[in-house]
Enzyme design. Structure first.
Site, PDB file in Angstrom:
ATOM      1  N   GLN A 106      -4.429  -8.562 -13.596  1.00 27.14           N
ATOM      2  CA  GLN A 106      -5.714  -9.173 -13.249  1.00 27.14           C
ATOM      3  C   GLN A 106      -5.622 -10.692 -13.387  1.00 27.14           C
ATOM      4  O   GLN A 106      -6.168 -11.445 -12.581  1.00 27.14           O
ATOM      5  CB  GLN A 106      -6.846  -8.682 -14.172  1.00 27.14           C
ATOM      6  N   TYR A 116      -5.104   0.851 -16.683  1.00 23.78           N
ATOM      7  CA  TYR A 116      -5.194   1.360 -15.292  1.00 23.78           C
ATOM      8  C   TYR A 116      -5.985   0.424 -14.393  1.00 23.78           C
ATOM      9  O   TYR A 116      -6.605  -0.505 -14.857  1.00 23.78           O
ATOM     10  CB  TYR A 116      -5.623   2.818 -15.233  1.00 23.78           C
ATOM     11  N   GLU A 117      -5.849   0.657 -13.107  1.00 21.15           N
ATOM     12  CA  GLU A 117      -6.419  -0.258 -12.083  1.00 21.15           C
ATOM     13  C   GLU A 117      -5.888  -1.672 -12.237  1.00 21.15           C
ATOM     14  O   GLU A 117      -6.577  -2.642 -11.936  1.00 21.15           O
ATOM     15  CB  GLU A 117      -7.961  -0.268 -12.135  1.00 21.15           C
ATOM     16  N   GLY A 118      -4.641  -1.799 -12.670  1.00 25.70           N
ATOM     17  CA  GLY A 118      -4.038  -3.115 -12.871  1.00 25.70           C
ATOM     18  C   GLY A 118      -4.259  -3.602 -14.278  1.00 25.70           C
ATOM     19  O   GLY A 118      -5.409  -3.776 -14.699  1.00 25.70           O
ATOM     20  N   ARG A 177     -12.007  -1.355  -9.814  1.00 27.34           N
ATOM     21  CA  ARG A 177     -11.907  -2.385 -10.853  1.00 27.34           C
ATOM     22  C   ARG A 177     -13.272  -2.721 -11.440  1.00 27.34           C
ATOM     23  O   ARG A 177     -13.392  -2.945 -12.638  1.00 27.34           O
ATOM     24  CB  ARG A 177     -11.207  -3.636 -10.296  1.00 27.34           C
TER      25      ARG A 177
END
Lengths: 594, 594
Positions: B446, B439-441, B296
């Site tokens: 978040q 991506y990555e949440g 992140r």
């Protein structure tokens, strides 16, 4: 790929329930036989055409793009066939006079149809859109002979049109224009020069392509006051009026773009190409503005269309895809997860997109009615419409395209990672949307036009009239909308006054405020439409259980509560002024680059 | 195509002048020999590598993409060679312990280097980025034996790594996870299942690919508590520790994406593939979070990087291209037009991009120092850093990626129509940037993490500590920044309290506020950095005529005057609450879709 559905219910709400289309048509004697039923029949057919003919070629256009070889452009599979079906269906000449083979319907009806076409396939719809602008320009400014020679075929759609402004050395700045036109002594001119970014400059869909070209006569004064407009056909008409001898205009290449890949963007080389003067010498810009103003409203509508496409895609996915659980408790215990729509943030994204899609639609078709009035109204109607269009067109163009891109991006966001892959069409929608704040004048150009040419120069006259028009509608508006909108009107007026006052001593204050001011204005104008739509829908919901009306009220409330507040920050930003922008000199910027 | 230049001067300002890198390194006994001079030497070399090796392959990667055939992925011309040069240059193991062949440098230095690499070529930089995450996870959670077998090659870079979470039926929601792992009775497991969206899942740049795979053991509890983490190599190591027998994991296809086309995004099929458990059974998510948290911050930095790329492109064009005249009077009478930079709106776009590029850079490298402290600090430093990282990572990831996209879009806008064609690289930058909020949440994930897991649950404890940390810096801050920032801190606290109070009775209030709250928080945090940078630069400008410092002050002023005000609207939107979002039921949304 999401299946596109023509948003007929909402279009009818806007055109008939909000904007009283029947009352509107009856204002004009020549449209005495036009009514809502006729419009509805056309709308149904246009919806079918958009869904069944245009939408299925949309992804093709993106993936295949256009093929260029030795001056010849081949469009994607299905584009040519769709264009032929468009001609066969009589779609091309909807609003053209009968004397040129048209159906003599109002321009506003053209706009409704073109909304659907550009939603279904933006790239394909570019060609008919430019042809319409070309026709309007010829109708307004060309000689009767040129009209007779060209308008029949352009109305039928067998010939298409372009607008050739931009040259390699200058984009929005036309003072750079180098293309030359020399009198051949036979009523024709020899046009020589290179134009870039010419949409549909060359393609295989129509039998002939009619270029409207800005060029300079030998005796032209320098700058933008020395520009004339010429008609340069790809094929010169033969004795029968059909495409005859090939003219010396040829595509040099096509651009590789971010999106609208199905639309060929051409470099066009004119090499002593035979052309004909439109309007007076050196008055070309004036004529071209007929084209440009129509094109700006069309581009505004494209922005609204990208919001609609995003809305349909996001809604479908949020109601189909399952992920996570509602925070307030499981909604679908029989499934291993709840649908995306249970999540407030997903709803927020969808309602943001919907606010822009439906609010901008109302704004756009309001402009469509003004265009009818500007062309066919009595003197008073004409003046009123022209004044409002002058003021509102740059707002519409800037705001609807900026929010179209935001909507398209949110459309991807609702899909998560799936939005980034081609399969669902959301990423194409964003790439296609991205052109709209650039062409027909960037947002920055619209903003300078709005503040520097429309709002401030007449001492706020036009602007003040528009404020009064909104204010006059407040007593009939539900207080939940009327109260905040009334407050915003006052704020808008004060803000405008403030910019005007500061600009007197420093014109950079105007320029530093302009884009924020355009967006501020857009939010308030669209609030006016949402306030009226919310009020109307609330009243109708009391007598109807149609969900449509309750959804409309909820979206109006959402817009007022969660989007209109964006004006507050724009105001703060504007009022902070230009000093932080102008703190460094041009040379210092240059040194910073190193 | 604009030539990429590594922004070394600004990186040094951030790392050394703002964040006192020497003082930072000296906090850790194992970095006693690390100092600014060493970091500078590395930075110089990294800059050259980024400019000379990576940037020239960036457009190739976009245009050629990756080729997939029968499970084999071939990357674009130059990618493999660049990767070999990366190995040869020793870039891979910069922050790895010496025992595995690394150079034992701080993680914060890795982050500086990876900023440059992802600016030069985001798609290429994905593979080393994932390898770094894989290594960190093995370092933190794998057995000594697995570490010995895999970490040497992963450090050298001859083997690369992946993170295999997502499956076709569920994206962010891991409770759907179906991939199974069955104990082979020999310390290995048979892993079977399909993973999608696996970046660098298959490619030709490294000798072996080490997949970290989330899967369920047969006795696993349902939901996310029953997930374990496995290491599954593409090739099983042979007796010499080299890539040996081919394992039964194979790429099924690659995605066609909007951007980062040079990075293969794979469907990976595991068919009784041999794997090894990492960490405890059913504790896989905990281990994976080591990967995820690092990823992140890396993704946040990608956002900042897209702003930097946009800044360089926009500056170059605005100082080269001529169009129009300055409203205040002709600037270049010898030329037929002035440069774009004379226009206030062009400056506004550039300063917006710069504010994000430089402000987010400071934020990111501040996080990099916290990562060092979290790993190597004493207990108190560790706890402090971990608390801050937990709070700030979702803000950084969400804010820097959202503003990265905005910057990339403005980068196009400065170019006008030229921004839309491939030639200048601006449209690729926007397409590449668009993945980072997904991506990555996603940003929504978040935001829920921030408000629902970090800010509210501990009664605002961590959040309050951070507020105190900012407040403590105000007395040393120039009043022009300290005064508005102090006011924002109070507002932020009240806003947070308000959301907390409303969420007690309706958790949807928290969820409906979350993304606006994340963005609000981002603007305030970045204001903290701009306030400090502006103060520092103002002091230095008094003793130096380096333009750099004056530009920094001007940008800080711009940020406070024209961007920080965005918080006002976000606050209004948050305080309007969830009612307009929840007015329609899920079923009504369903009916609306028709």
């Amino acid at each position: 790929m999401s299946a596109y559905k023509a948003p007929l219910r909402d279009l009818r709400f806007v055109c008939d329930e909000l904007l009283d289309s029947d009352g509107h048509y009856q204002k004009f004697p020549q449209y005495s036989e036009v009514n809502r039923e006729l419009r509805d029949a056309i709308l149904e057919e246009a919806g079918k055409f958009a869904e069944q003919v245009l939408a299925p070629t949309n992804r093709n256009g993106d993936e295949q793009g256009c093929h260029f070889e030795d001056g010849v452009v081949t469009t994607a599979d299905g584009f040519k066939e769709a264009y032929q079906a468009f001609i066969d269906g009589g779609w091309s000449g909807l609003s053209m006079p009968e004397e040129f083979g048209g159906q003599n319907l109002p321009k506003s009806m053209d706009l409704v149809v073109s909304e659907l076409f550009s939603q279904a396939n933006h790239a394909w719809a570019m060609c008919p859109g430019l042809t319409a602008g070309c026709r309007s320009t010829l109708l307004a400014h060309a000689s009767a002979e040129l009209q007779q020679t060209y308008l029949h075929k352009l109305t039928e759609g067998r010939w298409s049109g372009t607008m050739c402004l931009t040259e390699p050395q200058g984009g929005s700045d036309l003072s750079f224009l180098k293309t030359k036109a020399i009198d051949n002594g036979d009523d024709s001119y020899a046009v020589t020069g290179t134009k870039i970014f010419i949409s549909s400059g060359e393609h295989d869909m129509s039998e002939n392509i009619i270029h409207l070209v800005l060029a300079r006569l030998p005796d032209a004064p320098a700058g933008t006051k020395g520009i004339s407009l010429f008609l340069v056909p790809k094929y010169l008409p033969d004795a029968n009026g059909e495409a005859g001898e090939r003219n010396t205009v040829k595509a040099g290449s096509i651009e590789h773009k971010m999106g609208i890949n199905g639309s060929p963007t051409c470099v066009m080389n004119f090499d002593d190409a035979k052309g004909y003067l439109i309007g007076e010498p050196h008055k070309g810009l004036f004529c071209m503005f007929t084209f440009m103003n129509a094109a700006r409203i069309g581009t505004a509508l494209e922005g609204a269309s990208h919001s609609e496409v995003a809305l349909q895609g996001a809604m479908r996915y949020a109601l189909d895809r399952e992920a996570g659980r509602a925070l307030t408790g499981v909604k679908s215990p029989e499934r291993s997860a709840d649908k995306l729509i249970v999540h407030p943030d997903v709803r927020k994204m969808i309602q943001t997109i919907r606010s822009f899609a439906e609010g901008n639609r109302a704004f756009a078709h309001f402009l469509g009615q003004l265009v009818d009035s500007e062309i066919h109204g009595d003197d008073q109607q004409k003046a009123h419409a022209a004044g409002l269009l002058a003021l509102l067109t740059p707002i519409a163009k800037g705001f609807m395209t900026e929010t179209g891109i935001e909507s398209a991006s949110l459309g991807i966001q609702v899909y998560g990672g799936h939005g980034y892959v081609r399969e669902w069409g959301m990423e194409q929608n964003m790439r296609d949307s991205r052109i709209s704040t650039l062409y027909e004048g960037t947002t920055g150009i619209q903003a300078l036009d709005l503040l520097g040419r429309k709002v401030l120069p007449d001492g706020g006259e036009k602007f003040g009239q528009f404020l009064k028009m909104i204010a006059a509608s407040l007593p009939e508006m539900d207080p939940q909308f009327a109260a905040p909108l009334g407050a915003k009107l006052q704020e808008w007026e004060q803000l405008t006054r403030g910019i005007g006052a500061k600009s007197m001593s420093d014109v950079n204050e105007m320029a530093a405020a302009a884009t924020d001011y355009l967006m501020y204005s857009g939010y308030v104008v669209v609030a006016w439409f949402w306030g009226r739509m919310g009020t109307l829908a609330k009243a109708k919901a009391a007598h109807s259980d149609e969900l449509f009306y309750r959804a409309k009220v909820a979206t109006a409330q959402f817009y007022f509560q969660r989007l209109l507040p964006r004006t507050t920050s724009l105001k703060e930003s504007i009022e902070a002024g230009s000093s932080s922008l102008m703190a460094l000199s041009d040379e210092e910027f240059e040194q910073l680059l190193g």
